[in-house]
Scaffold this motif. Structure first.
Motif, PDB file in Angstrom:
ATOM      1  N   ASP A 192       0.823  -1.219   0.000  1.00 53.37           N
ATOM      2  CA  ASP A 192       0.000   0.000   0.000  1.00 53.37           C
ATOM      3  C   ASP A 192       0.854   1.265   0.000  1.00 53.37           C
ATOM      4  N   PHE A 193       2.034   1.178  -0.593  1.00 51.49           N
ATOM      5  CA  PHE A 193       2.963   2.309  -0.600  1.00 51.49           C
ATOM      6  C   PHE A 193       2.309   3.573  -1.157  1.00 51.49           C
ATOM      7  N   LEU A 194       1.580   3.437  -2.251  1.00 45.12           N
ATOM      8  CA  LEU A 194       0.958   4.602  -2.891  1.00 45.12           C
ATOM      9  C   LEU A 194      -0.488   4.823  -2.461  1.00 45.12           C
ATOM     10  N   THR A 195      -1.074   3.846  -1.788  1.00 43.41           N
ATOM     11  CA  THR A 195      -2.501   3.955  -1.460  1.00 43.41           C
ATOM     12  C   THR A 195      -2.768   4.135   0.031  1.00 43.41           C
ATOM     13  N   ARG A 196      -1.780   3.898   0.881  1.00 42.09           N
ATOM     14  CA  ARG A 196      -1.995   4.083   2.320  1.00 42.09           C
ATOM     15  C   ARG A 196      -2.284   5.553   2.608  1.00 42.09           C
ATOM     16  N   GLY A 197      -3.337   5.801   3.379  1.00 40.72           N
ATOM     17  CA  GLY A 197      -3.725   7.163   3.686  1.00 40.72           C
ATOM     18  C   GLY A 197      -4.595   7.760   2.596  1.00 40.72           C
ATOM     19  N   SER A 198      -5.009   8.993   2.820  1.00 38.99           N
ATOM     20  CA  SER A 198      -5.873   9.676   1.859  1.00 38.99           C
ATOM     21  C   SER A 198      -5.817  11.172   2.135  1.00 38.99           C
ATOM     22  N   PHE A 199      -6.477  11.938   1.298  1.00 42.46           N
ATOM     23  CA  PHE A 199      -6.518  13.380   1.550  1.00 42.46           C
ATOM     24  C   PHE A 199      -7.549  13.688   2.624  1.00 42.46           C
ATOM     25  N   ASN A 200      -7.157  14.498   3.610  1.00 42.61           N
ATOM     26  CA  ASN A 200      -8.100  15.067   4.561  1.00 42.61           C
ATOM     27  C   ASN A 200      -7.613  16.471   4.877  1.00 42.61           C
TER      28      ASN A 200
END
Length: 471
Positions: A192-200
């Motif tokens: 999940d290197f590029l997908t871990r987390g999100s914009f908040n």
């Protein structure tokens, strides 16, 4: 030993808070690039940059965007302070007497001294962890003491040695961090290197704030390292070499921390993640970071000592501090910081975040007042003799306009704060986003300009005395 513009400067710095005369000026503006680039390739900015994805749960792309925005904005303020050094020839904190008065500046100097000590203690904790990571048999507390001693020696030697080490460090650490990026990107250990987390929005603004604060936190001492440059150096040259060095170096370190954390399993300590993510070159990276933090941390010790000297000299105005005075105070502060750092090392990140969030509130109004006073009101023209007088000379013991603007600048930030001690109602309403630093800048700057220009007594003081230095 007497130094002229055409001879080498002495190895051990002889000046403390006094004016640096033309015959003792030396160096090139390019030294500012290497100082702030090399000094920012270090564990502390790496740990701070990782917080965007660790604590604020951004993904890699939005974390990088927030980091860049924060440094690009905060770096402007930091570099504007740096450009004051050659024009004034005195340390930043002693210059604050021209804005706040000889006694009014004491609060600001005290806050700056506490900041330096906090960063020094934080850095030696990371030095101890880095040394322990390289040599397991060395306990973290022992590593802390070794790191502090190394920084102490550099800080005591002073200005010239600090610049020399960072010229070397720019090439070595620059190559090292590029190598580290290359290894991590080719050996990612997570799916999940590029997908871990999100914009908040709250996390994004918090990360922008941390990056901006990283630059603003240099403001109280950045001109200390440009004050030996000849007064003929253009303001633009000082600004751009400082700005490019600090923004590039700190952005690389912040992003490196975020990348290392995302490339390793969730929950790891940042420096452990760096060691794991860099695999076979991990020990080399830790050695480089250890040397960097020891070198860079000398700046914090140096700044703390100059702040203490400024505080003492305000009352003992007949005292002429020497290199020996600086060395003795360095040893005292170093010992106290070692004691505090050993006790705080178990919860380093928590203590550090608490400190930087508080710094947002007290540093922003000062930086706004200092820059408006220098560039818009005095236009670089100050009576240096008055700055060193016990009664403040033409600047007086207190400047009510500056103190009032400073107090209001702090107060208006309170509703927008988001710290472990207090969360303001507006911040709470917008999901915890911290906008206090931005509000502080936007309110304090025009307020101080208006207060200073409407005060007829203040205008009379500007028109008297010997205003020898100008941009």
């Amino acid at each position: 030993m007497v130094t002229t513009a055409t001879t080498a400067a002495p190895l051990i710095e002889k000046h403390t808070i006094g004016y640096v005369p033309p015959e003792d000026r030396h160096g090139k503006t390019r030294d500012l690039f290497t100082l702030w680039f090399g000094g920012n390739i270090a564990p502390l900015p790496i740990v701070t940059g990782a917080l965007g994805v660790q604590m604020f749960h951004l993904n890699l792309v939005w974390g990088i965007v927030a980091i860049l925005v924060g440094h690009l904005v905060g770096g402007v303020l930091m570099a504007l302070h740096s450009a004051q050094g050659p024009q004034m020839g005195i340390p930043q904190m002693i210059q604050s007497r021209a804005q706040f008065g000889s006694l009014g500046a004491l609060l600001v100097v005290l806050i700056a001294g506490i900041m330096y000590i906090g960063f020094f203690a934080s850095n030696i904790v990371l030095a101890g962890k880095s040394l322990h990571g390289v040599v397991d048999s060395v306990p973290v507390p022992v590593g802390i003491i070794i790191g502090a001693l190394g920084s102490g020696i550099i800080g005591i030697i002073g200005y010239r040695f600090i610049h020399v080490l960072n010229r070397i460090g720019t090439w070595v650490l620059g190559a090292g961090i590029v190598l580290g990026f290359g290894y991590i990107f080719t050996h990612v250990q997570t799916a999940d290197f590029l997908t871990r987390g999100s914009f908040n929005i709250s996390g994004w603004l918090a990360t922008v704030s941390l990056a901006a604060l990283w630059q603003i936190a240099f403001a109280p001492y950045v001109s200390d390292y440009s004050r030996y440059l000849p007064a003929s150096v253009p303001v633009a040259a000082t600004f751009w070499t400082t700005y490019l060095g600090t923004v590039l170096g700190s952005s690389l370190s912040f992003i490196f921390g975020a990348v290392a954390v995302l490339a390793t399993p969730v929950g790891m300590d940042t420096m452990d993640a760096v060691k794991l993510a860099t695999g076979s070159i991990g020990p080399l990276m830790l050695v480089l970071f250890l040397l960097s933090v020891i070198s860079h941390n000398a700046l914090n010790l140096y700044g703390a000592v100059l702040s203490v000297i400024t505080l003492v000299q305000t009352f003992a105005y007949r005292w002429i501090p020497t290199a020996k005075s600086r060395a003795v105070l360095s040893v005292i502060i170093l010992a106290a910081c070692c004691f505090a750092a050993v006790g705080a090392s178990a919860n380093f990140i928590g203590h550090f975040v608490d400190m930087v969030l508080v710094l947002l509130v007290v540093l922003v109004p000062w930086t706004a007042i200092n820059l408006i006073d220098f560039y818009a009101i005095h236009k670089g023209q100050y009576d240096i003799d008055s700055i060193f007088k016990v009664d403040g000379g033409i600047y007086g013991r207190y400047n009510p306009q500056a103190l009032l603007a400073y107090a209001i600048g702090i107060a208006v930030q309170i509703p927008f704060m988001n710290t472990p001690l207090y969360v303001g109602p507006i911040s709470e309403h917008i999901n915890g986003a911290d906008l206090s630093w931005l509000v502080g800048l936007l309110i304090t700057s025009p307020l101080y300009y208006w207060l200073a220009n409407r005060d007829s007594a203040y205008k009379r003081r500007l028109s008297t005395g010997k205003l020898a230095n100008s941009i």
